[in-house]
Design a protein around this motif. Structure first.
Motif, PDB file in Angstrom:
ATOM      1  N   VAL A   8       0.830  -1.198   0.000  1.00 30.13           N
ATOM      2  CA  VAL A   8       0.000   0.000   0.000  1.00 30.13           C
ATOM      3  C   VAL A   8       0.872   1.258   0.000  1.00 30.13           C
ATOM      4  N   HIS A   9       1.914   1.266   0.826  1.00 27.60           N
ATOM      5  CA  HIS A   9       2.809   2.426   0.881  1.00 27.60           C
ATOM      6  C   HIS A   9       3.549   2.621  -0.440  1.00 27.60           C
ATOM      7  N   ALA A  10       3.817   1.515  -1.143  1.00 31.24           N
ATOM      8  CA  ALA A  10       4.553   1.600  -2.404  1.00 31.24           C
ATOM      9  C   ALA A  10       3.751   2.335  -3.476  1.00 31.24           C
ATOM     10  N   LYS A  11       2.424   2.318  -3.366  1.00 27.80           N
ATOM     11  CA  LYS A  11       1.591   3.006  -4.347  1.00 27.80           C
ATOM     12  C   LYS A  11       1.826   4.511  -4.326  1.00 27.80           C
ATOM     13  N   PHE A  12       2.136   5.034  -3.136  1.00 22.10           N
ATOM     14  CA  PHE A  12       2.420   6.465  -3.054  1.00 22.10           C
ATOM     15  C   PHE A  12       3.678   6.812  -3.851  1.00 22.10           C
ATOM     16  N   VAL A  13       4.682   5.939  -3.780  1.00 19.53           N
ATOM     17  CA  VAL A  13       5.918   6.157  -4.539  1.00 19.53           C
ATOM     18  C   VAL A  13       5.621   6.130  -6.035  1.00 19.53           C
ATOM     19  N   ASP A  14       4.811   5.151  -6.478  1.00 22.91           N
ATOM     20  CA  ASP A  14       4.452   5.048  -7.900  1.00 22.91           C
ATOM     21  C   ASP A  14       3.679   6.287  -8.363  1.00 22.91           C
ATOM     22  N   PHE A  15       2.774   6.762  -7.504  1.00 21.24           N
ATOM     23  CA  PHE A  15       2.005   7.951  -7.843  1.00 21.24           C
ATOM     24  C   PHE A  15       2.925   9.158  -8.028  1.00 21.24           C
ATOM     25  N   CYS A  16       3.863   9.329  -7.105  1.00 24.76           N
ATOM     26  CA  CYS A  16       4.783  10.470  -7.156  1.00 24.76           C
ATOM     27  C   CYS A  16       5.690  10.407  -8.386  1.00 24.76           C
ATOM     28  N   ALA A  17       6.065   9.184  -8.786  1.00 23.16           N
ATOM     29  CA  ALA A  17       6.931   9.023  -9.955  1.00 23.16           C
ATOM     30  C   ALA A  17       6.240   9.504 -11.236  1.00 23.16           C
ATOM     31  N   ALA A  18       4.900   9.410 -11.249  1.00 23.68           N
ATOM     32  CA  ALA A  18       4.140   9.823 -12.428  1.00 23.68           C
ATOM     33  C   ALA A  18       3.536  11.214 -12.296  1.00 23.68           C
ATOM     34  N   SER A  19       3.703  11.839 -11.131  1.00 24.95           N
ATOM     35  CA  SER A  19       3.072  13.137 -10.875  1.00 24.95           C
ATOM     36  C   SER A  19       3.926  14.297 -11.375  1.00 24.95           C
ATOM     37  N   PRO A  20       3.340  15.258 -12.090  1.00 24.38           N
ATOM     38  CA  PRO A  20       4.088  16.437 -12.530  1.00 24.38           C
ATOM     39  C   PRO A  20       4.423  17.383 -11.375  1.00 24.38           C
ATOM     40  N   VAL A  21       3.786  17.170 -10.224  1.00 26.82           N
ATOM     41  CA  VAL A  21       4.026  18.027  -9.055  1.00 26.82           C
ATOM     42  C   VAL A  21       5.386  17.711  -8.413  1.00 26.82           C
ATOM     43  N   ILE A  22       5.855  16.475  -8.566  1.00 28.31           N
ATOM     44  CA  ILE A  22       7.068  16.003  -7.885  1.00 28.31           C
ATOM     45  C   ILE A  22       8.247  15.980  -8.851  1.00 28.31           C
ATOM     46  N   ASP A  23       9.313  16.708  -8.518  1.00 27.96           N
ATOM     47  CA  ASP A  23      10.504  16.678  -9.377  1.00 27.96           C
ATOM     48  C   ASP A  23      11.427  15.532  -8.957  1.00 27.96           C
ATOM     49  N   GLU A  24      12.524  15.338  -9.702  1.00 30.21           N
ATOM     50  CA  GLU A  24      13.408  14.196  -9.492  1.00 30.21           C
ATOM     51  C   GLU A  24      14.067  14.201  -8.109  1.00 30.21           C
ATOM     52  N   SER A  25      14.440  15.388  -7.637  1.00 25.36           N
ATOM     53  CA  SER A  25      15.108  15.464  -6.334  1.00 25.36           C
ATOM     54  C   SER A  25      14.165  15.036  -5.207  1.00 25.36           C
ATOM     55  N   TRP A  26      12.899  15.481  -5.284  1.00 24.15           N
ATOM     56  CA  TRP A  26      11.930  15.087  -4.269  1.00 24.15           C
ATOM     57  C   TRP A  26      11.577  13.607  -4.390  1.00 24.15           C
ATOM     58  N   LEU A  27      11.581  13.087  -5.626  1.00 28.40           N
ATOM     59  CA  LEU A  27      11.281  11.666  -5.819  1.00 28.40           C
ATOM     60  C   LEU A  27      12.327  10.798  -5.138  1.00 28.40           C
ATOM     61  N   GLU A  28      13.581  11.210  -5.194  1.00 25.20           N
ATOM     62  CA  GLU A  28      14.646  10.463  -4.509  1.00 25.20           C
ATOM     63  C   GLU A  28      14.444  10.488  -2.997  1.00 25.20           C
ATOM     64  N   VAL A  29      14.006  11.627  -2.479  1.00 28.96           N
ATOM     65  CA  VAL A  29      13.708  11.732  -1.043  1.00 28.96           C
ATOM     66  C   VAL A  29      12.598  10.755  -0.663  1.00 28.96           C
ATOM     67  N   ILE A  30      11.564  10.693  -1.493  1.00 32.43           N
ATOM     68  CA  ILE A  30      10.427   9.804  -1.236  1.00 32.43           C
ATOM     69  C   ILE A  30      10.870   8.345  -1.255  1.00 32.43           C
ATOM     70  N   LYS A  31      11.670   7.974  -2.252  1.00 29.62           N
ATOM     71  CA  LYS A  31      12.146   6.591  -2.362  1.00 29.62           C
ATOM     72  C   LYS A  31      13.012   6.210  -1.167  1.00 29.62           C
ATOM     73  N   ASN A  32      13.927   7.080  -0.798  1.00 31.57           N
ATOM     74  CA  ASN A  32      14.810   6.799   0.338  1.00 31.57           C
ATOM     75  C   ASN A  32      14.024   6.719   1.647  1.00 31.57           C
ATOM     76  N   ASP A  33      13.015   7.576   1.791  1.00 31.69           N
ATOM     77  CA  ASP A  33      12.173   7.553   2.986  1.00 31.69           C
ATOM     78  C   ASP A  33      11.430   6.221   3.090  1.00 31.69           C
ATOM     79  N   PHE A  34      10.935   5.727   1.967  1.00 32.45           N
ATOM     80  CA  PHE A  34      10.208   4.457   1.937  1.00 32.45           C
ATOM     81  C   PHE A  34      11.148   3.278   2.232  1.00 32.45           C
TER      82      PHE A  34
END
Length: 279
Positions: free
Chosen positions: A1-27
């Protein structure tokens, strides 16, 4: 369930690459490492091995969890605002330095058990030793770079071998039941809280689940998750303004007006944020 948030952020135009790395590392260092820590401690317990061989609270020391009789048996808090940042480490008996823990895992847990756990931790990337890169290090040259898909695939393939319980992603029915139970726990926690920061985080968690059926926790809650909500058409403009102003006030030292935080609290208690109107 938590992994879906990461997938959503990877496809979201709101989240840039630097923030995506933060999200992945946090997970990886939170949810994934917490899971790996639980089943590793269970295997050590079942093998009647000394629980002090390894440490699982290297990043944010949790004394209560560290000295609990069986930390792996503690119930999972579905409404947790944060996962403890867990890292696997192992101290050398002679000089007290942190040695490579994966080699020790393979040594003390013979056969496929130790190898499977070592593989799981390797994909998690949350390893701490004097020869290793720091926790969260995420360069291609890192010997323990985490990978979410590889971690989940490894868990699915090996979890039954490791602890006798299969690991599988939730089907739609199970996910719906999980989200319903989680919402009830979040609402109960919100109703009981008087802490401004806690209330704000819980409201964001509730609204993101309500609007997008997404589960979020950790340090990203009050920035990345809120930015996603601010971009949602379903969220009324007045609600967005209140949430944004509340974040700015909390970052500046807190909210003195009790009515403001009371308004924020009502956002998390409403059934449909799209229809919400201030009195």
């Amino acid at each position: 369930v938590h992994a879906k948030f990461v997938d959503f952020c990877a496809a979201s135009p709101v989240i840039d690459e630097s923030w995506l790395e933060v999200i992945k590392n946090d997970f990886l260092s939170g949810c994934c490492a917490n899971f790996a820590g639980r089943i590793t401690q269970y295997c050590l317990f079942k093998s009647e091995l000394d629980g002090d061989i390894f440490s699982f609270s290297d990043v944010e020391k949790d004394e209560q969890a560290e000295h609990a009789p069986h930390p792996f048996a503690e119930p999972v808090d579905r409404a947790a605002r944060h996962f403890p940042k867990t890292a696997l480490s192992c101290l050398d008996e002679n000089d007290g330095t942190k040695t490579e823990p994966l080699q020790t895992l393979r040594k003390v847990l013979s056969g496929s058990l130790g190898a499977s756990l070592a593989q799981l931790w390797s994909h998690c990337g949350s390893i701490s030793c004097d020869e290793c890169q720091p926790v969260g290090y995420n360069e291609e040259t890192s010997p323990h770079q985490g990978d979410i898909e590889q971690f989940l695939s490894c868990a699915e393939e090996n979890c039954f071998i490791i602890c006798g319980i299969p690991f599988k992603r939730l089907d739609k029915k199970s996910e719906k039941q999980f989200l319903l139970a989680r919402k009830q726990e979040l609402v109960s926690a919100l109703e009981a809280s008087n802490d401004q920061h806690v209330i704000f985080e819980l409201v964001i968690m509730i609204l993101l689940q309500q609007v997008r059926n997404l589960v979020v926790s950790g340090s990203i809650t009050t920035n990345i998750a809120l930015d996603i909500l601010l971009a949602e058409k379903k969220v009324p403009t007045q609600v967005k303004t209140l949430l944004q102003e509340t974040r700015e006030c909390l970052q500046s030292g807190g909210i003195r007006d009790t009515q403001t935080i009371a308004k924020v609290k009502t956002l998390g208690l409403c059934r449909d944020i799209a229809k919400f109107k201030f009195d």
